[in-house]
Design an enzyme around this catalytic site. Sequence first.
Site, mmCIF file in Angstrom:
data_model
loop_
_atom_site.group_PDB
_atom_site.id
_atom_site.type_symbol
_atom_site.label_atom_id
_atom_site.label_comp_id
_atom_site.label_asym_id
_atom_site.label_seq_id
_atom_site.Cartn_x
_atom_site.Cartn_y
_atom_site.Cartn_z
ATOM 1 N N SER A 180 39.800 42.678 37.479
ATOM 2 C CA SER A 180 38.059 43.106 36.886
ATOM 3 C C SER A 180 38.029 44.546 38.061
ATOM 4 C CB SER A 180 37.078 42.025 37.763
ATOM 5 O OG SER A 180 37.166 40.945 37.048
HETATM 6 N N1 SAH Z 1 39.127 37.341 38.663
HETATM 7 C C1 SAH Z 1 40.379 38.065 38.598
HETATM 8 C C2 SAH Z 1 40.349 39.035 37.517
HETATM 9 C C3 SAH Z 1 40.605 37.955 35.993
HETATM 10 S S1 SAH Z 1 41.171 38.343 34.512
HETATM 11 C C4 SAH Z 1 40.888 39.225 40.060
HETATM 12 O O1 SAH Z 1 39.727 39.758 40.917
HETATM 13 O O2 SAH Z 1 41.430 39.911 39.318
HETATM 14 C C5 SAH Z 1 40.040 36.890 33.731
HETATM 15 C C6 SAH Z 1 41.750 35.905 34.070
HETATM 16 O O3 SAH Z 1 40.896 34.580 33.310
HETATM 17 C C7 SAH Z 1 43.254 36.132 33.855
HETATM 18 O O4 SAH Z 1 44.357 36.099 34.926
HETATM 19 C C8 SAH Z 1 43.344 35.480 32.798
HETATM 20 O O5 SAH Z 1 44.984 34.895 32.672
HETATM 21 C C9 SAH Z 1 42.824 34.259 33.096
HETATM 22 N N2 SAH Z 1 42.699 33.244 31.917
HETATM 23 C C10 SAH Z 1 42.760 33.201 30.961
HETATM 24 N N3 SAH Z 1 41.999 31.826 30.895
HETATM 25 C C11 SAH Z 1 41.712 31.123 31.422
HETATM 26 C C12 SAH Z 1 41.980 29.079 31.125
HETATM 27 N N4 SAH Z 1 41.113 28.576 30.140
HETATM 28 N N5 SAH Z 1 42.400 28.882 33.124
HETATM 29 C C13 SAH Z 1 42.094 29.675 33.576
HETATM 30 N N6 SAH Z 1 42.630 31.193 33.595
HETATM 31 C C14 SAH Z 1 42.173 31.410 32.575
#
Ligand code: SAH
Length: 215
Positions: A64
Amino acid sequence: MVDTYRHKGMRKKLVESIRLKGITNQNILDAINNIPRHIFLDSSFLEFAYDDKPFPIGSGQTISQPYTVAFQTDILDVSKGHKVLEIGSGSGYQACVLEELGAKVFSIERQRKLFHKTKEFVSTLGYRVKFFYGDGNDGVPAFAPYDRILITAAAPEISDNLIKQLKPGGKLVVPLGAGDVQTMLRITKTINNELVEERFGSFRFVPMLKDKAND
Ligand code: SAH
């Protein structure tokens, strides 16, 4: 990967720009100043690591934008000792910011490759975040209830499991919406188990997926 004076200088500027965008919580600014964001990115992005922008981290996902990390963390209202569940570990950067604030962090990721990579990488940095592989919609019941729950992917809806795993008096922050743009929502569960909703403007996140990945 090393943290040079140049990186530290760029990080200071990034922190300043986040402050100018309205984040005044010094603990959060200090956390961002302490964490070498560039080592969470592929080396090809080194030059851009301290721009206030999101970046690809593999498996089609992104780390993010720093301002968004700061904003979500700010409205999550984290105190030392809080048990925090993060949905969407991604690069692990947000989890480390939460740990820097003194939280005990649990983080779940549905992309298996990313889960393994991030779990290993973050532990080499000395953080103690507990990572889980699975669908964040299920939460992590084994360690519930949580003082805070942070969803870092766009959620079309909030699963009942997550609401159940929130302590009375707890807060959950989620970018809510099925389209390209989501509304940042904070849900507070009162001590009487009532839910109070507050809205904090528009953001763009990668979508939260329901099915398990084919990896
Ligand atoms: N917090 C992260 C950025 C997140 S991007 C950081 O600091 O880098 C969103 C993330 O959510 C991605 O890695 C994606 O694979 C994950 N994601 C998507 N759907 C999800 C689900 N149902 N359960 C867990 N993670 C999920």
